[in-house]
Structure formats: structure tokens, C-alpha cells
Write an enzyme that holds these catalytic residues in place. Structure first.
Site, PDB file in Angstrom:
ATOM      1  N   PRO A 120     -53.957  33.698 110.425  1.00 54.00           N
ATOM      2  CA  PRO A 120     -55.450  34.281 110.558  1.00 54.00           C
ATOM      3  C   PRO A 120     -57.136  33.460 111.802  1.00 54.00           C
ATOM      4  O   PRO A 120     -57.690  33.674 111.383  1.00 54.00           O
ATOM      5  CB  PRO A 120     -55.544  33.018 109.447  1.00 54.00           C
ATOM      6  CG  PRO A 120     -54.679  32.203 109.432  1.00 54.00           C
ATOM      7  CD  PRO A 120     -53.679  32.444 110.280  1.00 54.00           C
ATOM      8  N   TYR A 168     -63.370  41.033 118.699  1.00 52.15           N
ATOM      9  CA  TYR A 168     -63.653  40.288 117.653  1.00 52.15           C
ATOM     10  C   TYR A 168     -64.212  40.751 116.573  1.00 52.15           C
ATOM     11  O   TYR A 168     -63.773  40.990 115.642  1.00 52.15           O
ATOM     12  CB  TYR A 168     -64.315  38.816 118.411  1.00 52.15           C
ATOM     13  CG  TYR A 168     -64.409  38.364 116.620  1.00 52.15           C
ATOM     14  CD1 TYR A 168     -63.224  36.860 116.835  1.00 52.15           C
ATOM     15  CD2 TYR A 168     -65.263  37.907 116.555  1.00 52.15           C
ATOM     16  CE1 TYR A 168     -63.627  35.885 115.928  1.00 52.15           C
ATOM     17  CE2 TYR A 168     -65.410  37.264 114.658  1.00 52.15           C
ATOM     18  CZ  TYR A 168     -64.239  35.620 115.182  1.00 52.15           C
ATOM     19  OH  TYR A 168     -65.035  35.004 114.305  1.00 52.15           O
ATOM     20  N   HIS A 195     -73.475  37.711 112.049  1.00 52.57           N
ATOM     21  CA  HIS A 195     -73.057  36.993 112.612  1.00 52.57           C
ATOM     22  C   HIS A 195     -72.857  37.740 114.445  1.00 52.57           C
ATOM     23  O   HIS A 195     -72.234  38.757 114.163  1.00 52.57           O
ATOM     24  CB  HIS A 195     -71.496  36.397 112.785  1.00 52.57           C
ATOM     25  CG  HIS A 195     -72.074  35.107 112.096  1.00 52.57           C
ATOM     26  ND1 HIS A 195     -70.689  33.963 111.342  1.00 52.57           N
ATOM     27  CD2 HIS A 195     -73.100  34.567 111.013  1.00 52.57           C
ATOM     28  CE1 HIS A 195     -71.421  33.423 111.150  1.00 52.57           C
ATOM     29  NE2 HIS A 195     -72.899  33.470 110.141  1.00 52.57           N
TER      30      HIS A 195
END
Length: 389
Positions: free
Chosen positions: A292, A384, A72
Site C-alpha cells: 500500500p 506518485y 493534493h
């Protein structure tokens, strides 16, 4: 029994540490409270940072990940009907991999079995002795028979409820915790994902996440009350609510179907300091938990494994204890940065019970700033895909 490193916990962090040590000729024994089948039945997130991918490559466990994992290059963030993309590849030169944690664990089990690694399942009454001495040992029982492992070091990879953290005297550790006033209701369905990248959604009705495991297996979440039970939600009610929380264009093309798994996860932030007591070292959920949001749990455990593996490799290679002495400080420096990111991302996307109209406007302003500001996008993308070890 005698080994160099006794590893408590046969989840991904314990297995990864054992496999990495094995590639360097360092002996270990893994103790797991459950059966292998039970461990492989647990459903967990599957977004892998670049650091974890590199560790799996070094451990010789990345072939299936590269063959079946989904790279991704970015992610989508929505608020109301507005949606924008954070381009990880353009901003950081790298991407993340979507590959289920269960599959990571399966690959690690296979690697340890091929290497003849020692894994003992269904252990009970695990106790750590002499952690603050030069001769620690671990006792446990299997089939009502008491066993003992003498070792040089102990790695506590046994999660929040395990024995490792509790074996550190309360006066020798400090704990920090934030409990969030909501949970995530998640379902798995044998349906194609609504989008080829994850969608994180902020809506007036609460947070939602559209994720996936592969091209035909989707994972979706919605924010829910802590008092809710999965039985309170029919599949139809879940799909209807999810559609209300994501932009219309995505809701219109959402493919629904029966859930094959449904559960509610509470959200919390937790850190214990230090992550070392004598010759006992904590890794992963035994030392810290993150919400999460942003999928940092497994990845943060992997960074702990990196620091501990590097320190043990140095100790057995050169005799230097410097890496072991600095383990806790190095690990915690990265832990707190990941805690900050998970807290920030959660605060950006969820609706809190005590939020005011002012608070909602601030959330929208923060989202619009992120949408329009390259520096903000750069900071988010770097966090991220994973800060460097």
C-alpha cells in the site's frame, strides 16, 4: 443469458470497466460474490492518480469526486524530526486527489444503476468455461439456481482470491511474489487530519503514515509485526506509538479520538504473467498486488481497465483484435513499473527485521538524497501522480 462482456467482480475495477463499455454501447453483465452493502463496507485507500480521475470523468462518474475530493499538490516525508516536501504540482504540473475508494465504488454503482446496467449480487460457484475458445461462458448459481452467461469475452476483476486467475491452467501462467516481513496497523478516527497533505514517516521505531478521507475523518497507519492482532492494540497505545514515529511538531498537534475502524494489512508484491488466457482477461488484484505504500493498488487496476476498455472498444468498433492481442504486454509493462515504485518506497520507509546499522545509514542517505536532489524528486513525483497510460 447472453452478453458481450461478462465481468466477474463488482468492485471498482469491474464497475469502472462496465460503465466505460456502456458509454460506448457495449453490453456487459457484472457478477459479484458479495452483497452491495458488503462491497461498500470495505475500507480501502483513497489516493487517486490523474489517470484514474480522467477515466472517472470519461465514465461520467466524477462530479462528486470533484466536489468533495481533496486535491493534493504534494506530500511530506519525514525521518526522525527532519521533514521535507515533494511538490507534485511544481514537478509534474498535476496533483492527486484524496477520495475514498468506497466513495468511488458508490459513485460507480449509482452510475450503473442509472444506466440500467446488469449487476448480479450474491453469486456462488462461479466457473469459467471455454476461455481458450471463441465461445466462452460463465456459470454461477443464485438461490440454488444454476445460471449461465454466454459471452464474447470475460474480464476477471475478482481479486487475488477469485476464480479468474485460478481458471488459467498453471502451466499457462507464471507467478512472482515477494512477502514483506511486517504489516500495517491502521485506524480510522473522526478527527481532523494532523496535516493537509499526507505524511510518510521513517523512524527508528518503524514506518508511519498520516492520511485522511476528508476534513473530519483521518486514517493513520503504523508498521507492526505480522504476528500482531488489532486486539493487541488499544487506541491509546496506537496514538502513543504514532506520536513517537512522526516529527515532534506534528505529534504535538495531533488530535486523537476513538477509532471507528481498526485492522492489520499484510504487505506483499505479486504479479502473474500473462494477464490474458484466450478470451479471459485479468484486471487489478486478480493479476497483481502492490504494497500500500504510495497507494498504487486501485490506480493500477484502473490502468488495466484503460487498456482493456480501449482494446474492446477498438474490437467492437473496427473488428481489429490488435488491442486485445497486446493487452497483457501493455498492462504488464506498467504493472512492473508500479511494482518497482511500491517496492522502492516501501524499502525507503520501513524497518526490516534483518537490517543492520549500515542498512539504516543507507536509508537515511537515500532520504537525504531525495530531499536535496531535484532529479530524484522529479522521478518520485512522476511515479506518485501516475505514469502515463
Amino acid at each position: 443469458m447472453k452478453t458481450q462482456v461478462a465481468i466477474i467482480g463488482g468492485g471498482p475495477s469491474g464497475l469502472l470497466l462496465s460503465q466505460l463499455l456502456g458509454t460506448r454501447g457495449i453490453d456487459s453483465v457484472v457478477l459479484e460474490r458479495r452483497t452491495k452493502a458488503h462491497v461498500l463496507s470495505r475500507i480501502r485507500a483513497g489516493v487517486l492518480e490523474r489517470g484514474l480521475v480522467a477515466l472517472l470523468e470519461e465514465a461520467g462518474c466524477a462530479d462528486r469526486l470533484h466536489a468533495e475530493g481533496m486535491p493534493h499538490d504534494g506530500t511530506l516525508i519525514s525521518y526522525g524530526d527532519e521533514i521535507f516536501r515533494i511538490d507534485f504540482a511544481a514537478l509534474t504540473g498535476t496533483a492527486v486527489k484524496v477520495y475514498g475508494q468506497t466513495e468511488v465504488t458508490r459513485d460507480l454503482y449509482a452510475a450503473r444503476e442509472r444506466a440500467g446496467g446488469q449487476i448480479v449480487f450474491s453469486v456462488e460457484d462461479v466457473q469459467i468455461h471455454g476461455a481458450d475458445t471463441e465461445t466462452p461462458n460463465v456459470t454461477y448459481s443464485t438461490d440454488d439456481t444454476q445460471q449461465r452467461i454466454d459471452c464474447d469475452f470475460i474480464a476477471g476483476c475478482d481479486g487475488f482470491h477469485g476464480v479468474s486467475r485460478r481458471s488459467i491452467p498453471p502451466g499457462a501462467r507464471r507467478e512472482f511474489e515477494k512477502v514483506y516481513p511486517f504489516g500495517w496497523l491502521g485506524i480510522m478516527s473522526e478527527t481532523p487530519p494532523v496535516n493537509d497533505e499526507l505524511i510518510y514517516a521513517n523512524s527508528e521505531r518503524g514506518f508511519a503514515l498520516c492520511s485522511m478521507r476528508n476534513d473530519t475523518l483521518s486514517r493513520y497507519y503504523i508498521q507492526c509485526a505480522l504476528s500482531d492482532s488489532p486486539d493487541d492494540w488499544t487506541d491509546a497505545a496506537f496514538w502513543d506509538e504514532l506520536k513517537r514515529r512522526i516529527p515532534t511538531a506534528q505529534a504535538d498537534r495531533l488530535v486523537t479520538g476513538p477509532s471507528i475502524e481498526k485492522s492489520i494489512a499484510p504487505l506483499r508484491s505479486f504479479v502473474t504473467e500473462p494477464m490474458r488466457f484466450g478470451r479471459l482477461f485479468l484486471c487489478g488484484d486478480a493479476a497483481h498486488i502492490v504494497p500500500p505504500t504510495g497507494a498504487k493498488g486501485l490506480n493500477l487496476a484502473a490502468s488495466d481497465v484503460h487498456y482493456l476498455y480501449t482494446a474492446l472498444r477498438r474490437f467492437y468498433g473496427t473488428g481489429s483484435p490488435d488491442g486485445l492481442d497486446g493487452y497483457s504486454d501493455r498492462a504488464l509493462a506498467r504493472v512492473w513499473k508500479a511494482e518497482r515504485f511500491s517496492w522502492w518506497f516501501s524499502s525507503l520507509l520501513h524497518r526490516y527485521p534483518d537490517q543492520t546499522a549500515f542498512d539504516h545509514r543507507i536509508q537515511v542517505a537515500e532520504l537525504e538524497f531525495l530531499r536535496s536532489n531535484a532529479a530524484a524528486q522529479q522521478a518520485m513525483a512522476e511515479n506518485y501522480v501516475g505514469l502515463p497510460y
